[in-house]
Design a protein around this motif. Structure first.
Motif, PDB file in Angstrom:
ATOM      1  N   ARG A  24       0.845  -1.189   0.000  1.00  0.00           N
ATOM      2  CA  ARG A  24       0.000   0.000   0.000  1.00  0.00           C
ATOM      3  C   ARG A  24       0.886   1.246   0.000  1.00  0.00           C
ATOM      4  N   PRO A  25       1.087   1.863  -1.142  1.00  0.00           N
ATOM      5  CA  PRO A  25       1.991   3.028  -1.204  1.00  0.00           C
ATOM      6  C   PRO A  25       1.254   4.329  -0.891  1.00  0.00           C
ATOM      7  N   ASP A  26       0.819   4.461   0.357  1.00  0.00           N
ATOM      8  CA  ASP A  26       0.196   5.715   0.776  1.00  0.00           C
ATOM      9  C   ASP A  26       1.090   6.873   0.331  1.00  0.00           C
ATOM     10  N   PRO A  27       0.535   7.898  -0.325  1.00  0.00           N
ATOM     11  CA  PRO A  27       1.400   8.988  -0.808  1.00  0.00           C
ATOM     12  C   PRO A  27       2.184   9.665   0.305  1.00  0.00           C
ATOM     13  N   ARG A  28       1.723   9.541   1.549  1.00  0.00           N
ATOM     14  CA  ARG A  28       2.497  10.122   2.654  1.00  0.00           C
ATOM     15  C   ARG A  28       3.810   9.393   2.855  1.00  0.00           C
ATOM     16  N   ARG A  29       3.888   8.131   2.470  1.00  0.00           N
ATOM     17  CA  ARG A  29       5.167   7.403   2.526  1.00  0.00           C
ATOM     18  C   ARG A  29       6.157   7.995   1.535  1.00  0.00           C
ATOM     19  N   LEU A  30       5.655   8.581   0.451  1.00  0.00           N
ATOM     20  CA  LEU A  30       6.506   9.184  -0.569  1.00  0.00           C
ATOM     21  C   LEU A  30       6.777  10.653  -0.299  1.00  0.00           C
ATOM     22  N   ARG A  31       6.052  11.235   0.655  1.00  0.00           N
ATOM     23  CA  ARG A  31       6.221  12.628   1.037  1.00  0.00           C
ATOM     24  C   ARG A  31       6.093  13.566  -0.163  1.00  0.00           C
ATOM     25  N   VAL A  32       5.107  13.290  -1.011  1.00  0.00           N
ATOM     26  CA  VAL A  32       4.912  14.130  -2.196  1.00  0.00           C
ATOM     27  C   VAL A  32       4.077  15.360  -1.853  1.00  0.00           C
ATOM     28  N   ASN A  33       4.246  16.397  -2.654  1.00  0.00           N
ATOM     29  CA  ASN A  33       3.483  17.634  -2.494  1.00  0.00           C
ATOM     30  C   ASN A  33       2.150  17.609  -3.211  1.00  0.00           C
ATOM     31  N   VAL A  34       2.119  16.959  -4.383  1.00  0.00           N
ATOM     32  CA  VAL A  34       0.928  17.005  -5.227  1.00  0.00           C
ATOM     33  C   VAL A  34       0.558  15.597  -5.675  1.00  0.00           C
ATOM     34  N   VAL A  35      -0.708  15.235  -5.469  1.00  0.00           N
ATOM     35  CA  VAL A  35      -1.251  13.983  -5.998  1.00  0.00           C
ATOM     36  C   VAL A  35      -2.300  14.340  -7.039  1.00  0.00           C
ATOM     37  N   VAL A  36      -2.158  13.779  -8.247  1.00  0.00           N
ATOM     38  CA  VAL A  36      -3.116  14.049  -9.316  1.00  0.00           C
ATOM     39  C   VAL A  36      -3.803  12.747  -9.712  1.00  0.00           C
ATOM     40  N   ALA A  37      -5.048  12.863 -10.183  1.00  0.00           N
ATOM     41  CA  ALA A  37      -5.817  11.702 -10.619  1.00  0.00           C
ATOM     42  C   ALA A  37      -5.394  11.314 -12.027  1.00  0.00           C
ATOM     43  N   THR A  38      -4.874  10.101 -12.192  1.00  0.00           N
ATOM     44  CA  THR A  38      -4.425   9.619 -13.502  1.00  0.00           C
ATOM     45  C   THR A  38      -5.044   8.256 -13.782  1.00  0.00           C
ATOM     46  N   GLU A  39      -5.010   7.849 -15.029  1.00  0.00           N
ATOM     47  CA  GLU A  39      -5.539   6.554 -15.430  1.00  0.00           C
ATOM     48  C   GLU A  39      -4.449   5.602 -15.903  1.00  0.00           C
ATOM     49  N   GLU A  40      -3.279   6.122 -16.255  1.00  0.00           N
ATOM     50  CA  GLU A  40      -2.181   5.296 -16.760  1.00  0.00           C
ATOM     51  C   GLU A  40      -1.042   5.281 -15.743  1.00  0.00           C
ATOM     52  N   PRO A  41      -0.624   4.100 -15.268  1.00  0.00           N
ATOM     53  CA  PRO A  41       0.483   4.032 -14.306  1.00  0.00           C
ATOM     54  C   PRO A  41       1.753   4.666 -14.872  1.00  0.00           C
ATOM     55  N   PHE A  42       2.408   5.447 -14.032  1.00  0.00           N
ATOM     56  CA  PHE A  42       3.701   6.058 -14.347  1.00  0.00           C
ATOM     57  C   PHE A  42       3.637   7.062 -15.490  1.00  0.00           C
ATOM     58  N   VAL A  43       2.433   7.522 -15.827  1.00  0.00           N
ATOM     59  CA  VAL A  43       2.329   8.492 -16.918  1.00  0.00           C
ATOM     60  C   VAL A  43       3.074   9.772 -16.585  1.00  0.00           C
ATOM     61  N   GLU A  44       3.197  10.092 -15.302  1.00  0.00           N
ATOM     62  CA  GLU A  44       3.895  11.319 -14.916  1.00  0.00           C
ATOM     63  C   GLU A  44       5.359  11.310 -15.362  1.00  0.00           C
ATOM     64  N   GLU A  45       5.934  10.120 -15.535  1.00  0.00           N
ATOM     65  CA  GLU A  45       7.321  10.061 -15.997  1.00  0.00           C
ATOM     66  C   GLU A  45       7.445  10.524 -17.454  1.00  0.00           C
ATOM     67  N   SER A  46       6.363  10.408 -18.212  1.00  0.00           N
ATOM     68  CA  SER A  46       6.380  10.865 -19.610  1.00  0.00           C
ATOM     69  C   SER A  46       6.338  12.385 -19.699  1.00  0.00           C
ATOM     70  N   TRP A  47       6.109  13.045 -18.570  1.00  0.00           N
ATOM     71  CA  TRP A  47       6.052  14.504 -18.562  1.00  0.00           C
ATOM     72  C   TRP A  47       7.418  15.146 -18.341  1.00  0.00           C
ATOM     73  N   ILE A  48       8.446  14.349 -18.121  1.00  0.00           N
ATOM     74  CA  ILE A  48       9.778  14.912 -17.892  1.00  0.00           C
ATOM     75  C   ILE A  48      10.194  15.746 -19.105  1.00  0.00           C
ATOM     76  N   GLY A  49      10.610  16.977 -18.831  1.00  0.00           N
ATOM     77  CA  GLY A  49      10.970  17.912 -19.889  1.00  0.00           C
ATOM     78  C   GLY A  49       9.800  18.729 -20.397  1.00  0.00           C
ATOM     79  N   ARG A  50       8.596  18.452 -19.872  1.00  0.00           N
ATOM     80  CA  ARG A  50       7.412  19.180 -20.319  1.00  0.00           C
ATOM     81  C   ARG A  50       6.913  20.104 -19.207  1.00  0.00           C
ATOM     82  N   THR A  51       6.008  20.981 -19.575  1.00  0.00           N
ATOM     83  CA  THR A  51       5.466  21.965 -18.645  1.00  0.00           C
ATOM     84  C   THR A  51       4.048  21.585 -18.253  1.00  0.00           C
ATOM     85  N   LEU A  52       3.746  21.724 -16.964  1.00  0.00           N
ATOM     86  CA  LEU A  52       2.400  21.526 -16.445  1.00  0.00           C
ATOM     87  C   LEU A  52       1.803  22.887 -16.132  1.00  0.00           C
TER      88      LEU A  52
END
Length: 230
Positions: free
Chosen positions: A137-165
């Motif tokens: 169970r990877p509770d996001p608090r274990r990762l100490r992240v600032n922002v959690v976003v709702a996504t449908e594809e696992p690891f899609v956030e890695e495809s955003w490297i080099g891009r602007t949000l």
């Protein structure tokens, strides 16, 4: 592509528990006030869950939580048996007692307290994939992240490297994956470390989970806002 912001979290004192925010200001440094303070010893090393040239492992730090106080800019630390304001000598005395060494809560100076990028972000599909495939169970608090976003594809956030949000006026530039350490397998910030995450990350994910972003354009993000990938 657009993704709803599910949660925002600030950790005012590095390695202590944090607090959920309805609204977060992002400045050039990151989420305003995040990791602004740290518990520092006489050698200048920061209390953490690991040892390195910058950090000293002091697991007692996880028994404390840092919250916004009643006054602008005030930070309050809550721990076993007490509540103290950052900057007051009784807090340093309490932490020194708990850690068995002389320590002080100090603001950031020349060297940033963040481990890497300014802002950390993870998608819900990534967390769900870890739970399904690794039975962890990877509770996001274990990762100490600032922002959690709702996504449908696992690891899609890695495809955003080099891009602007983009979120309103805010612009975040995704810069890299986040390398992980034993911190992810420690009970912290109210989250229980159910199952060991780090060995699976080492075997299958190059020890990486979630991403770092820098703030290109400051502004405000609210829970429920939508982040778009430009």
């Amino acid at each position: 592509m657009s993704f709803p912001v599910l949660s925002l979290r600030r950790y005012s004192v590095k390695s202590m528990g944090g607090e959920e925010l309805d609204t977060a200001v992002f400045d050039a440094r990151g989420l305003a006030g995040d990791r602004l303070y740290a518990v520092v010893d006489a050698e200048g090393r920061l209390a953490s869950g690991k040892n390195s040239h910058r950090f000293r492992r002091r697991d007692a730090v996880f028994s404390y939580t840092a919250l916004a106080g009643n006054r602008p800019g005030e930070v309050v630390v809550v721990g076993p048996g007490g509540r103290w304001r950052v900057g007051d000598p009784p807090l340093d005395a309490e932490l020194s007692r708990a850690m068995g060494d002389a320590v002080h809560v100090l603001p950031e100076a020349e060297t940033p307290h963040q481990d890497g990028g300014a802002v950390s972000l993870v998608g819900t599909a990534t967390l769900a994939w870890c739970a399904e495939h690794w039975e962890v169970r990877p509770d996001p608090r274990r990762l100490r992240v600032n922002v959690v976003v709702a996504t449908e594809e696992p690891f899609v956030e890695e495809s955003w490297i080099g891009r602007t949000l983009a979120c309103g006026d805010v612009r975040l530039r995704v810069v890299e994956r986040i390398p992980r350490c034993r911190m992810v397998d420690i009970d912290q910030d109210g989250a229980v470390a159910e199952g060991r995450l780090l060995p699976r990350l080492a075997a299958e994910r190059d020890l990486s989970l979630a991403v770092y972003a820098d703030v290109a354009t400051p502004g405000t993000i609210r829970a429920g806002d939508t982040i778009s990938v430009l």
